[in-house]
Write a protein that holds these residues in place. Structure first.
Motif, PDB file in Angstrom:
ATOM      1  N   TRP A  31      15.705  -4.756 -35.860  1.00 31.78           N
ATOM      2  CA  TRP A  31      16.408  -4.197 -34.693  1.00 31.78           C
ATOM      3  C   TRP A  31      15.413  -3.594 -33.697  1.00 31.78           C
ATOM      4  O   TRP A  31      15.600  -3.656 -32.477  1.00 31.78           O
ATOM      5  N   GLY A  34      13.892  -6.371 -31.792  1.00 35.88           N
ATOM      6  CA  GLY A  34      14.940  -7.002 -30.991  1.00 35.88           C
ATOM      7  C   GLY A  34      15.319  -6.192 -29.771  1.00 35.88           C
ATOM      8  O   GLY A  34      15.682  -6.746 -28.727  1.00 35.88           O
ATOM      9  N   CYS A  35      15.225  -4.858 -29.863  1.00 37.88           N
ATOM     10  CA  CYS A  35      15.607  -4.003 -28.726  1.00 37.88           C
ATOM     11  C   CYS A  35      14.641  -4.120 -27.552  1.00 37.88           C
ATOM     12  O   CYS A  35      14.927  -3.615 -26.468  1.00 37.88           O
ATOM     13  N   ILE A  37      14.112  -6.825 -26.183  1.00 38.63           N
ATOM     14  CA  ILE A  37      14.742  -7.877 -25.374  1.00 38.63           C
ATOM     15  C   ILE A  37      16.083  -7.332 -24.888  1.00 38.63           C
ATOM     16  O   ILE A  37      16.942  -6.976 -25.691  1.00 38.63           O
ATOM     17  N   PRO A  39      19.120  -8.341 -23.784  1.00 36.57           N
ATOM     18  CA  PRO A  39      20.427  -8.712 -24.359  1.00 36.57           C
ATOM     19  C   PRO A  39      20.640  -8.168 -25.768  1.00 36.57           C
ATOM     20  O   PRO A  39      21.730  -7.719 -26.120  1.00 36.57           O
ATOM     21  N   ILE A  40      19.574  -8.174 -26.563  1.00 35.69           N
ATOM     22  CA  ILE A  40      19.704  -7.659 -27.928  1.00 35.69           C
ATOM     23  C   ILE A  40      19.844  -6.149 -27.899  1.00 35.69           C
ATOM     24  O   ILE A  40      20.504  -5.548 -28.775  1.00 35.69           O
ATOM     25  N   THR A  41      19.272  -5.484 -26.896  1.00 40.36           N
ATOM     26  CA  THR A  41      19.437  -4.030 -26.774  1.00 40.36           C
ATOM     27  C   THR A  41      20.906  -3.676 -26.603  1.00 40.36           C
ATOM     28  O   THR A  41      21.403  -2.721 -27.221  1.00 40.36           O
ATOM     29  N   ILE A  43      23.439  -5.447 -27.638  1.00 37.58           N
ATOM     30  CA  ILE A  43      24.113  -5.692 -28.929  1.00 37.58           C
ATOM     31  C   ILE A  43      23.878  -4.529 -29.887  1.00 37.58           C
ATOM     32  O   ILE A  43      24.803  -4.078 -30.598  1.00 37.58           O
ATOM     33  N   TYR A  44      22.651  -3.998 -29.895  1.00 35.68           N
ATOM     34  CA  TYR A  44      22.356  -2.871 -30.781  1.00 35.68           C
ATOM     35  C   TYR A  44      23.172  -1.639 -30.403  1.00 35.68           C
ATOM     36  O   TYR A  44      23.679  -0.926 -31.272  1.00 35.68           O
ATOM     37  N   ARG A  47      26.698  -2.226 -31.700  1.00 34.76           N
ATOM     38  CA  ARG A  47      26.801  -2.234 -33.164  1.00 34.76           C
ATOM     39  C   ARG A  47      26.466  -0.884 -33.774  1.00 34.76           C
ATOM     40  O   ARG A  47      27.012  -0.518 -34.832  1.00 34.76           O
TER      41      ARG A  47
END
Length: 413
Positions: A31, A34-35, A37, A39-41, A43-44, A47
Protein backbone atom coordinates in the motif's frame (compact mmCIF):
# COMPACT_ATOMS: atom_id res chain seq x y z
CA UNK A 1 -0.12 38.55 2.88
CA UNK A 2 -1.64 36.80 -0.13
CA UNK A 3 1.68 35.09 -0.91
CA UNK A 4 1.99 33.85 2.68
CA UNK A 5 -1.51 32.40 2.59
CA UNK A 6 -0.80 30.62 -0.68
CA UNK A 7 2.52 29.27 0.60
CA UNK A 8 0.97 28.14 3.88
CA UNK A 9 -1.84 26.34 2.09
CA UNK A 10 0.54 24.53 -0.24
CA UNK A 11 2.71 23.43 2.70
CA UNK A 12 -0.31 22.04 4.59
CA UNK A 13 -1.39 20.07 1.52
CA UNK A 14 2.10 18.64 1.04
CA UNK A 15 2.45 17.70 4.72
CA UNK A 16 -0.93 15.97 4.59
CA UNK A 17 0.07 13.98 1.50
CA UNK A 18 3.39 12.92 3.06
CA UNK A 19 1.55 11.87 6.24
CA UNK A 20 -0.90 9.86 4.12
CA UNK A 21 1.94 7.96 2.40
CA UNK A 22 3.57 7.26 5.77
CA UNK A 23 0.29 5.81 7.08
CA UNK A 24 0.02 3.70 3.92
CA UNK A 25 3.48 2.25 4.56
CA UNK A 26 2.35 1.54 8.12
CA UNK A 27 -0.54 -0.49 6.72
CA UNK A 28 1.65 -2.55 4.36
CA UNK A 29 4.66 -2.11 2.13
CA UNK A 30 2.52 -2.74 -0.94
CA UNK A 31 0.00 0.00 0.00
CA UNK A 32 2.87 2.36 0.75
CA UNK A 33 4.40 2.07 -2.70
CA UNK A 34 0.96 2.08 -4.30
CA UNK A 35 0.05 5.41 -2.66
CA UNK A 36 2.77 7.08 -4.69
CA UNK A 37 0.44 6.62 -7.69
CA UNK A 38 -2.59 9.01 -7.44
CA UNK A 39 -5.33 6.52 -8.51
CA UNK A 40 -4.16 3.96 -5.97
CA UNK A 41 -3.99 6.71 -3.32
CA UNK A 42 -7.73 7.28 -3.74
CA UNK A 43 -8.38 3.55 -3.46
CA UNK A 44 -6.37 3.43 -0.23
CA UNK A 45 -8.29 6.37 1.25
CA UNK A 46 -11.61 4.62 0.49
CA UNK A 47 -10.48 1.18 1.75
CA UNK A 48 -8.70 2.47 4.87
CA UNK A 49 -10.62 5.63 5.71
CA UNK A 50 -10.21 5.31 9.49
CA UNK A 51 -6.43 5.24 9.08
CA UNK A 52 -6.17 7.91 6.36
CA UNK A 53 -8.82 10.41 7.54
CA UNK A 54 -6.51 12.59 9.67
CA UNK A 55 -3.96 13.02 6.85
CA UNK A 56 -6.77 13.76 4.38
CA UNK A 57 -8.27 16.32 6.79
CA UNK A 58 -4.90 18.09 7.10
CA UNK A 59 -4.57 18.34 3.32
CA UNK A 60 -8.16 19.61 3.05
CA UNK A 61 -7.42 22.34 5.61
CA UNK A 62 -4.57 23.51 3.37
CA UNK A 63 -7.04 24.41 0.61
CA UNK A 64 -8.66 27.08 2.82
CA UNK A 65 -5.66 29.49 3.01
CA UNK A 66 -4.72 28.56 -0.58
CA UNK A 67 -8.11 29.65 -1.98
CA UNK A 68 -8.19 32.78 0.20
CA UNK A 69 -4.68 33.77 -0.92
CA UNK A 70 -5.48 33.24 -4.60
CA UNK A 71 -8.67 35.29 -4.25
CA UNK A 72 -6.80 38.18 -2.61
CA UNK A 73 -4.10 38.10 -5.29
CA UNK A 74 -6.70 38.05 -8.07
CA UNK A 75 -8.41 41.15 -6.64
CA UNK A 76 -5.19 43.09 -5.99
CA UNK A 77 -2.80 41.97 -8.75
CA UNK A 78 -4.44 39.91 -11.50
CA UNK A 79 -1.40 40.14 -13.77
CA UNK A 80 0.83 38.58 -11.13
CA UNK A 81 -1.61 35.73 -10.59
CA UNK A 82 -1.83 35.14 -14.32
CA UNK A 83 1.97 35.00 -14.55
CA UNK A 84 2.11 32.43 -11.74
CA UNK A 85 -0.64 30.20 -13.13
CA UNK A 86 0.81 30.32 -16.68
CA UNK A 87 3.98 28.60 -15.34
CA UNK A 88 6.19 30.82 -17.55
CA UNK A 89 8.56 31.14 -14.61
CA UNK A 90 9.43 27.45 -15.02
CA UNK A 91 10.84 28.04 -18.50
CA UNK A 92 14.53 28.78 -18.86
CA UNK A 93 15.51 32.14 -20.31
CA UNK A 94 16.10 32.02 -24.04
CA UNK A 95 19.70 32.29 -25.10
CA UNK A 96 21.05 34.84 -27.52
CA UNK A 97 20.41 34.01 -31.17
CA UNK A 98 23.21 32.11 -32.85
CA UNK A 99 23.98 34.93 -35.30
CA UNK A 100 25.11 37.23 -32.46
CA UNK A 101 28.07 36.47 -30.24
CA UNK A 102 27.31 38.46 -27.07
CA UNK A 103 29.72 37.92 -24.19
CA UNK A 104 28.77 40.56 -21.65
CA UNK A 105 28.70 40.25 -17.88
CA UNK A 106 27.09 42.65 -15.46
CA UNK A 107 23.88 43.89 -13.91
CA UNK A 108 21.16 46.44 -14.53
CA UNK A 109 19.34 48.05 -11.60
CA UNK A 110 20.95 45.44 -9.34
CA UNK A 111 19.63 42.49 -11.40
CA UNK A 112 21.66 40.13 -13.55
CA UNK A 113 21.61 41.43 -17.13
CA UNK A 114 22.16 39.07 -20.06
CA UNK A 115 21.22 40.88 -23.30
CA UNK A 116 19.93 38.71 -26.13
CA UNK A 117 19.59 41.41 -28.81
CA UNK A 118 22.04 44.12 -29.77
CA UNK A 119 21.92 46.75 -32.51
CA UNK A 120 23.33 50.13 -33.47
CA UNK A 121 20.85 51.83 -35.81
CA UNK A 122 20.41 55.55 -36.47
CA UNK A 123 22.93 56.37 -33.75
CA UNK A 124 21.12 54.42 -31.00
CA UNK A 125 23.03 51.49 -29.47
CA UNK A 126 20.51 49.15 -27.86
CA UNK A 127 21.11 46.09 -25.67
CA UNK A 128 17.87 44.35 -24.65
CA UNK A 129 16.92 41.29 -22.70
CA UNK A 130 13.59 39.53 -23.28
CA UNK A 131 11.54 38.41 -26.27
CA UNK A 132 8.39 40.44 -25.54
CA UNK A 133 7.57 43.78 -27.19
CA UNK A 134 8.81 45.66 -24.11
CA UNK A 135 12.21 44.45 -22.98
CA UNK A 136 12.59 43.04 -19.47
CA UNK A 137 15.78 45.07 -19.16
CA UNK A 138 17.39 47.37 -21.71
CA UNK A 139 20.31 49.77 -22.15
CA UNK A 140 20.22 52.51 -24.80
CA UNK A 141 23.11 54.81 -25.67
CA UNK A 142 22.42 57.69 -28.08
CA UNK A 143 25.55 58.27 -30.13
CA UNK A 144 26.11 60.83 -32.90
CA UNK A 145 24.29 59.59 -36.01
CA UNK A 146 27.24 60.29 -38.29
CA UNK A 147 29.57 57.84 -36.49
CA UNK A 148 30.80 55.12 -38.84
CA UNK A 149 32.87 52.01 -38.23
CA UNK A 150 35.42 51.74 -36.84
CA UNK A 151 33.84 53.34 -33.76
CA UNK A 152 36.14 54.25 -30.86
CA UNK A 153 34.67 56.22 -27.97
CA UNK A 154 35.81 56.80 -24.39
CA UNK A 155 33.84 58.75 -21.80
CA UNK A 156 34.96 59.39 -18.22
CA UNK A 157 32.95 60.82 -15.30
CA UNK A 158 35.16 63.91 -15.23
CA UNK A 159 34.67 64.75 -18.93
CA UNK A 160 32.99 68.06 -19.70
CA UNK A 161 30.86 69.10 -22.64
CA UNK A 162 28.01 67.18 -24.29
CA UNK A 163 28.23 63.40 -23.97
CA UNK A 164 26.09 60.54 -25.31
CA UNK A 165 22.89 60.06 -23.33
CA UNK A 166 22.57 56.71 -21.56
CA UNK A 167 19.16 55.26 -20.70
CA UNK A 168 18.46 52.13 -18.66
CA UNK A 169 14.95 50.69 -18.36
CA UNK A 170 13.29 47.69 -16.76
CA UNK A 171 9.77 46.28 -16.77
CA UNK A 172 8.18 44.88 -13.61
CA UNK A 173 5.32 42.32 -13.85
CA UNK A 174 2.78 44.73 -12.38
CA UNK A 175 3.65 47.60 -14.76
CA UNK A 176 2.23 48.44 -18.19
CA UNK A 177 5.20 50.61 -19.21
CA UNK A 178 8.87 50.16 -18.30
CA UNK A 179 10.61 52.41 -15.80
CA UNK A 180 13.54 54.37 -17.20
CA UNK A 181 16.49 56.35 -15.86
CA UNK A 182 18.68 58.63 -18.02
CA UNK A 183 21.92 60.50 -17.57
CA UNK A 184 24.29 62.40 -19.86
CA UNK A 185 27.38 62.69 -17.65
CA UNK A 186 29.08 61.13 -14.64
CA UNK A 187 29.49 57.65 -16.15
CA UNK A 188 32.27 55.57 -17.73
CA UNK A 189 31.94 54.24 -21.28
CA UNK A 190 34.38 52.48 -23.59
CA UNK A 191 33.46 51.45 -27.14
CA UNK A 192 35.81 49.88 -29.69
CA UNK A 193 33.75 48.47 -32.57
CA UNK A 194 34.91 47.23 -35.97
CA UNK A 195 32.77 46.48 -39.03
CA UNK A 196 31.87 42.83 -39.58
CA UNK A 197 30.32 42.37 -43.06
CA UNK A 198 27.66 42.28 -44.20
CA UNK A 199 25.78 44.18 -41.48
CA UNK A 200 27.37 43.70 -38.07
CA UNK A 201 29.75 45.42 -35.72
CA UNK A 202 31.96 43.66 -33.19
CA UNK A 203 34.30 44.73 -30.44
CA UNK A 204 34.68 45.66 -26.79
CA UNK A 205 32.04 47.28 -24.60
CA UNK A 206 32.41 48.65 -21.08
CA UNK A 207 29.83 50.72 -19.16
CA UNK A 208 29.76 51.76 -15.51
CA UNK A 209 27.00 54.05 -14.23
CA UNK A 210 27.04 55.88 -10.88
CA UNK A 211 26.42 53.65 -7.81
CA UNK A 212 22.80 54.80 -7.45
CA UNK A 213 21.96 53.14 -10.81
CA UNK A 214 23.42 49.73 -9.80
CA UNK A 215 24.41 49.13 -13.44
CA UNK A 216 27.70 47.79 -14.81
CA UNK A 217 28.33 45.92 -18.05
CA UNK A 218 31.59 44.72 -19.55
CA UNK A 219 32.81 42.30 -22.23
CA UNK A 220 32.73 41.80 -25.98
CA UNK A 221 29.74 41.75 -28.29
CA UNK A 222 28.40 41.66 -31.80
CA UNK A 223 25.51 43.84 -32.86
CA UNK A 224 23.47 44.51 -35.98
CA UNK A 225 23.92 47.78 -37.88
CA UNK A 226 20.55 47.54 -39.65
CA UNK A 227 17.31 45.53 -39.57
CA UNK A 228 18.31 43.01 -42.22
CA UNK A 229 19.34 39.40 -41.71
CA UNK A 230 21.64 37.23 -43.82
CA UNK A 231 22.28 33.50 -44.14
CA UNK A 232 25.45 32.36 -45.84
CA UNK A 233 25.93 35.85 -47.25
CA UNK A 234 22.46 35.99 -48.82
CA UNK A 235 19.58 38.19 -47.68
CA UNK A 236 17.01 36.40 -45.51
CA UNK A 237 13.69 37.37 -47.11
CA UNK A 238 11.74 35.71 -44.28
CA UNK A 239 12.80 38.24 -41.63
CA UNK A 240 10.02 40.65 -40.65
CA UNK A 241 11.20 44.23 -41.03
CA UNK A 242 10.45 47.25 -43.18
CA UNK A 243 14.03 47.15 -44.51
CA UNK A 244 13.55 43.56 -45.74
CA UNK A 245 10.40 44.55 -47.62
CA UNK A 246 12.23 47.52 -49.16
CA UNK A 247 14.95 45.20 -50.50
CA UNK A 248 12.32 42.81 -51.91
CA UNK A 249 10.51 45.70 -53.65
CA UNK A 250 13.79 47.10 -55.03
CA UNK A 251 14.79 43.71 -56.48
CA UNK A 252 11.30 43.24 -57.96
CA UNK A 253 11.32 46.64 -59.70
CA UNK A 254 14.80 46.07 -61.13
CA UNK A 255 13.69 42.81 -62.71
CA UNK A 256 10.27 44.09 -63.81
CA UNK A 257 11.67 47.13 -65.63
CA UNK A 258 14.96 45.42 -66.60
CA UNK A 259 17.00 48.24 -65.06
CA UNK A 260 19.30 48.64 -62.09
CA UNK A 261 18.67 52.39 -61.95
CA UNK A 262 15.86 52.15 -59.37
CA UNK A 263 15.25 54.42 -56.39
CA UNK A 264 12.41 53.46 -54.05
CA UNK A 265 10.94 55.99 -51.62
CA UNK A 266 10.83 55.07 -47.94
CA UNK A 267 8.08 52.60 -47.15
CA UNK A 268 5.38 53.49 -44.60
CA UNK A 269 5.37 51.98 -41.13
CA UNK A 270 4.32 48.31 -41.14
CA UNK A 271 2.94 46.43 -38.17
CA UNK A 272 4.36 42.94 -37.70
CA UNK A 273 3.65 40.06 -37.41
CA UNK A 274 1.62 39.80 -40.61
CA UNK A 275 1.70 37.70 -43.78
CA UNK A 276 0.24 40.13 -46.35
CA UNK A 277 1.07 43.81 -46.88
CA UNK A 278 -0.55 46.03 -49.58
CA UNK A 279 1.66 49.00 -50.46
CA UNK A 280 1.48 52.09 -52.65
CA UNK A 281 5.04 52.51 -53.92
CA UNK A 282 6.70 55.70 -55.15
CA UNK A 283 9.83 55.06 -57.18
CA UNK A 284 12.10 56.68 -59.78
CA UNK A 285 13.05 54.24 -62.53
CA UNK A 286 15.58 55.45 -65.09
CA UNK A 287 14.89 58.98 -63.84
CA UNK A 288 11.10 58.75 -64.32
CA UNK A 289 8.61 58.78 -61.43
CA UNK A 290 6.35 55.76 -61.04
CA UNK A 291 3.32 55.13 -58.79
CA UNK A 292 2.75 51.41 -58.24
CA UNK A 293 0.28 49.42 -56.15
CA UNK A 294 1.94 46.21 -54.93
CA UNK A 295 0.95 43.43 -52.56
CA UNK A 296 3.67 41.59 -50.65
CA UNK A 297 2.98 38.20 -49.09
CA UNK A 298 5.05 35.91 -46.91
CA UNK A 299 5.31 32.28 -47.89
CA UNK A 300 7.75 29.36 -47.50
CA UNK A 301 10.38 31.31 -49.46
CA UNK A 302 9.93 34.47 -47.43
CA UNK A 303 8.54 37.82 -48.55
CA UNK A 304 7.80 38.33 -52.25
CA UNK A 305 5.61 40.47 -54.48
CA UNK A 306 2.41 38.72 -55.55
CA UNK A 307 2.44 37.96 -59.28
CA UNK A 308 6.24 38.18 -59.55
CA UNK A 309 7.25 36.13 -62.60
CA UNK A 310 10.10 38.28 -63.87
CA UNK A 311 13.51 36.64 -64.53
CA UNK A 312 16.73 37.68 -62.82
CA UNK A 313 18.83 40.42 -64.38
CA UNK A 314 21.96 39.32 -66.23
CA UNK A 315 25.22 39.60 -64.34
CA UNK A 316 27.42 42.60 -65.11
CA UNK A 317 31.17 42.95 -64.77
CA UNK A 318 30.98 46.45 -63.31
CA UNK A 319 28.34 47.89 -61.05
CA UNK A 320 25.95 50.24 -62.78
CA UNK A 321 26.01 53.65 -61.15
CA UNK A 322 22.65 55.40 -61.02
CA UNK A 323 22.63 58.65 -62.93
CA UNK A 324 21.94 61.67 -60.76
CA UNK A 325 18.30 62.66 -60.87
CA UNK A 326 17.73 66.32 -61.74
CA UNK A 327 15.78 68.08 -59.05
CA UNK A 328 12.48 69.58 -60.10
CA UNK A 329 12.96 72.42 -57.63
CA UNK A 330 15.43 75.27 -58.16
CA UNK A 331 18.61 75.12 -56.13
CA UNK A 332 18.46 77.45 -53.17
CA UNK A 333 21.05 78.47 -50.67
CA UNK A 334 20.81 76.26 -47.57
CA UNK A 335 19.65 77.96 -44.44
CA UNK A 336 20.74 77.07 -40.93
CA UNK A 337 18.41 74.54 -39.32
CA UNK A 338 16.64 75.85 -36.23
CA UNK A 339 16.86 73.47 -33.30
CA UNK A 340 13.22 73.18 -32.27
CA UNK A 341 14.19 71.48 -29.00
CA UNK A 342 15.28 74.83 -27.53
CA UNK A 343 11.77 76.30 -27.60
CA UNK A 344 9.74 73.10 -27.39
CA UNK A 345 6.92 72.85 -24.86
CA UNK A 346 3.60 71.06 -24.48
CA UNK A 347 1.79 74.31 -25.30
CA UNK A 348 3.72 74.72 -28.59
CA UNK A 349 2.96 71.11 -29.45
CA UNK A 350 -0.77 71.69 -28.94
CA UNK A 351 -0.75 74.90 -30.98
CA UNK A 352 1.10 73.51 -33.98
CA UNK A 353 1.20 69.68 -33.94
CA UNK A 354 2.02 69.36 -37.66
CA UNK A 355 5.37 71.06 -37.08
CA UNK A 356 6.49 68.11 -34.93
CA UNK A 357 4.89 65.18 -36.79
CA UNK A 358 7.10 62.08 -37.15
CA UNK A 359 9.74 63.52 -34.81
CA UNK A 360 11.03 61.40 -31.92
CA UNK A 361 9.58 62.34 -28.51
CA UNK A 362 9.68 61.06 -24.95
CA UNK A 363 6.70 61.42 -22.59
CA UNK A 364 7.03 60.94 -18.84
CA UNK A 365 3.75 59.98 -17.15
CA UNK A 366 2.78 61.35 -13.75
CA UNK A 367 1.47 57.89 -12.81
CA UNK A 368 4.89 56.34 -13.55
CA UNK A 369 6.54 55.00 -16.67
CA UNK A 370 7.99 56.48 -19.84
CA UNK A 371 6.72 56.24 -23.43
CA UNK A 372 9.02 57.00 -26.35
CA UNK A 373 8.26 57.03 -30.06
CA UNK A 374 7.48 59.19 -33.07
CA UNK A 375 4.80 61.84 -32.75
CA UNK A 376 1.73 60.78 -34.76
CA UNK A 377 -0.49 63.77 -33.93
CA UNK A 378 -3.28 64.63 -31.50
CA UNK A 379 -6.58 62.79 -31.33
CA UNK A 380 -10.02 64.43 -31.19
CA UNK A 381 -9.75 64.92 -27.40
CA UNK A 382 -6.22 66.39 -27.54
CA UNK A 383 -4.37 63.28 -26.32
CA UNK A 384 -0.82 62.76 -27.61
CA UNK A 385 -0.34 59.87 -30.04
CA UNK A 386 3.06 58.17 -30.27
CA UNK A 387 4.12 55.35 -32.58
CA UNK A 388 7.04 53.08 -31.65
CA UNK A 389 8.72 50.61 -34.03
CA UNK A 390 10.70 47.60 -32.75
CA UNK A 391 12.22 46.10 -35.86
CA UNK A 392 10.68 42.71 -36.58
CA UNK A 393 8.65 42.69 -33.38
CA UNK A 394 6.07 45.11 -34.79
CA UNK A 395 4.72 48.51 -33.83
CA UNK A 396 2.88 49.83 -30.80
CA UNK A 397 0.80 53.00 -30.55
CA UNK A 398 0.45 55.06 -27.37
CA UNK A 399 -2.56 57.27 -26.56
CA UNK A 400 -1.42 59.49 -23.70
CA UNK A 401 -4.03 61.64 -21.87
CA UNK A 402 -2.92 65.18 -21.09
CA UNK A 403 -3.86 64.94 -17.41
CA UNK A 404 -1.41 62.03 -16.99
CA UNK A 405 1.58 63.76 -18.65
CA UNK A 406 4.35 65.01 -16.39
CA UNK A 407 6.87 66.07 -19.06
CA UNK A 408 7.24 65.98 -22.86
CA UNK A 409 10.70 66.03 -24.46
CA UNK A 410 11.59 66.50 -28.14
CA UNK A 411 14.58 64.28 -29.03
CA UNK A 412 15.30 65.57 -32.56
CA UNK A 413 16.03 69.08 -33.85
Amino acid sequence: MDALLILGGVLLILVGLVWLVMRAFGTSLLWGWGCLIPPITLIYVVRHWRTARKAVALSALGFIPLVVGLTLMASQDAARLEAILSLKWLKADQLAPAELNIRLNGELNGQHFKPQHAELIDGVLSLREGEDFFARREVKIRLPKDMKAPIVLDVLPSDSGPQPEVEVSWLLPEQDLPEARRLSKGYTLHLALQALPPNKLQGDFHLVLPPAFKTTLSGSLELFSDRLRYHDGRLDNAFDSRETLARVVDDYLQRRFNSRVVQVAELPDITFPTTRVPLDIEARINGQSQQLALVLSKGPRGWQVEGDRYPALPMVDKPVVAAPVASAKPVTTSKPVVDRRQYFSLLRLQRNPEQYRNLSMRVTKSSGGVAEGRFAGLDSTGNILLSQQHGGNGQVNFNLPLDDILKVELLEP
